[in-house]
Scaffold this active site. Structure first.
Site, PDB file in Angstrom:
ATOM      1  CE  LYS A  43      -2.867   0.551  -6.409  1.00 41.06           C
ATOM      2  NZ  LYS A  43      -3.716   1.760  -6.264  1.00 41.06           N
ATOM      3  CE1 TYR A  56      -4.342   0.978  -0.853  1.00 42.27           C
ATOM      4  CE2 TYR A  56      -5.094  -1.070  -1.839  1.00 42.27           C
ATOM      5  CZ  TYR A  56      -4.339   0.086  -1.900  1.00 42.27           C
ATOM      6  OH  TYR A  56      -3.584   0.356  -3.021  1.00 42.27           O
ATOM      7  CG  ASN A  82      -4.073   4.342  -8.983  1.00 45.12           C
ATOM      8  OD1 ASN A  82      -3.931   3.181  -8.630  1.00 45.12           O
ATOM      9  ND2 ASN A  82      -4.138   5.347  -8.123  1.00 45.12           N
ATOM     10  CG  HIS A 120       0.506   0.873  -2.805  1.00 38.04           C
ATOM     11  ND1 HIS A 120      -0.364   1.679  -2.101  1.00 38.04           N
ATOM     12  CD2 HIS A 120       1.487   0.507  -1.941  1.00 38.04           C
ATOM     13  CE1 HIS A 120       0.083   1.785  -0.848  1.00 38.04           C
ATOM     14  NE2 HIS A 120       1.197   1.090  -0.728  1.00 38.04           N
ATOM     15  CD  GLU A 136       1.929   0.555   2.543  1.00 38.53           C
ATOM     16  OE1 GLU A 136       0.816   1.105   2.557  1.00 38.53           O
ATOM     17  OE2 GLU A 136       2.805   0.829   1.692  1.00 38.53           O
TER      18      GLU A 136
END
Ligand code: IDP
Ligand code: MG
Length: 138
Positions: free
Chosen positions: A9, A49, A112, A115, A126
């Site tokens: 990320k 998302y 964080n 993913h 995905e």
């Protein structure tokens, strides 16, 4: 043999951690069979998302995910989905186990660092979001 979609990320790419995170992935025995760096638009982050669109953090999450470059990876291995979830650690870094990516690198519950797909059904959506069949070097 199973495949999963992994993202490094923006918070991690911004700090130059993509090499260290890819090394953790390879040390864990997961094969990287596709890789690209890209910068999602807000609309692309919202599409990725979409499952979270009713959640209170959706606007903030998609702004963050479109704030800078990310690295997308397709990983392959036996039980790859659960093994990569285990390597990432809990969503909230305060609950993440020692030695996990999030314990080491996450800044907070949103930023964080990584993913990973959470089920075969999710991975099946995905992976093609980021990679064509031609780009998977399996
Ligand atoms: P996961 O990434 O561990 O699968 P999800 O529940 O699917 O966690 O949430 C997707 C992403 O949304 C998280 O990785 C994190 O970046 C963000 N997120 C999840 N819960 C919160 C929250 O309570 N506040 C802010 N951001 C959150
Ligand atoms: Mg999730």
């Amino acid at each position: 043999m199973e495949r999963t979609l992994a993202l490094i990320k923006p918070d991690a790419v911004e700090r130059g951690l993509q090499g260290e995170i890819m090394a953790m992935i390879q040390t864990a025995g997961l094969r990287i069979i596709a890789m690209k760096m890209l910068h999602l638009s807000k609309a692309q982050a919202e599409a990725f998302y979409a499952v979270h669109q009713a959640r209170p953090f959706f606007a903030s999450l998609t702004t963050y995910m479109s704030s800078g470059p990310i690295v997308a990876l397709c990983l392959e291995g036996e039980n790859a989905i659960q093994r990569y979830r285990d390597l990432m650690g809990a969503t909230n870094k305060d609950q993440a186990a020692e030695g996990t990516i999030r314990k080491k690198y996450a800044l907070d519950i949103e930023r964080n660092s990584c993913h990973g797909s959470d089920s075969p059904e999710t991975a099946a959506v995905e992976i093609p979001f980021f990679f064509s069949a031609l780009e998977l070097v399996g």
